[in-house]
Design a protein around this motif. Sequence first.
Motif: not given
Length: 291
Positions: A48, A70, A73, A123, A125, A161, A286, A291
């Motif tokens: 990620t 995917d 972010h 999307q 974040r 956010k 995360a 996310y």
Amino acid sequence: MAPQDKDTPPPLPEPLRVAVADSHTHLDMQDSTVDEALAKAASVGVTTVVQVGCDLAGSRWAAETAAAYDSVHATVALHPNEAPRIVLGDPDGWSRQGAREAGGDAALDTALAGIDELAALPQVRGVGETGLDYFRTGPEGMAAQERSFRAHIEIAKRHGKALVIHDREAHDDVLRILREEGAPERVVFHCYSGDAAMAEICAAAGYFMSFAGNVTFKNARQLREALAVAPPELVLVETDAPFLTPAPYRGRANAPYLIPVTLRAMAEVKAMTEDALATAVAANTARAFGY
């Protein structure tokens, strides 16, 4: 190191057994394509990445890239050094946009409105990197930086956010403005640069501290002392690629696939196993970015 080595990408590190995220990278400033960068990173357990915007164009690109992948972010913002350039102009064309006329406060408001619009996207974040930079911007740019920083805090809170902070030689003022404005629920100090005492202040406030490759540098004792006292549940790892390549590859271009090098050095400082730190960092990232 021979000069020709500067252009040779560092070798792939041994893969991590526990997958982690690069909490702060600039894919748009790296030599490889997005697909290549992500594939190389994933091959060593960096599955990620958080792609960070520094100006309006870069923030749009971050949002588009996160929509397309995917594993990416986005965060969106006007970098602390971007705000004074918008307001006061950039006659030397130091930034990626080339030479610019002074636009005054009205131009900053227009740019902030663009960031606000992007911050609403699912999307996206985080809002950042924003904050204060007293290293690159002189006293004449401080008012624009501060106005921009306060606006970004408000945008982050309104959209729920994370706030991603760039703090260079401005620790006290960054912490003061966060207190005055009221910090968002989730705050990330990107490329943490404070000392252990500041790490304790950040920990008490529940701020995440993200460590980059410079924690491996010989002269970075203060950073390692800060990392040692930072609670494991508030620690993130990042590349800030293409910058801040970890030792022993300092001076070459950084990329997300080099995260394992920094993470292993961090585990040593924290007297944790690599897997334990990776597990914590993965969960923390995360949580920080929702996310």
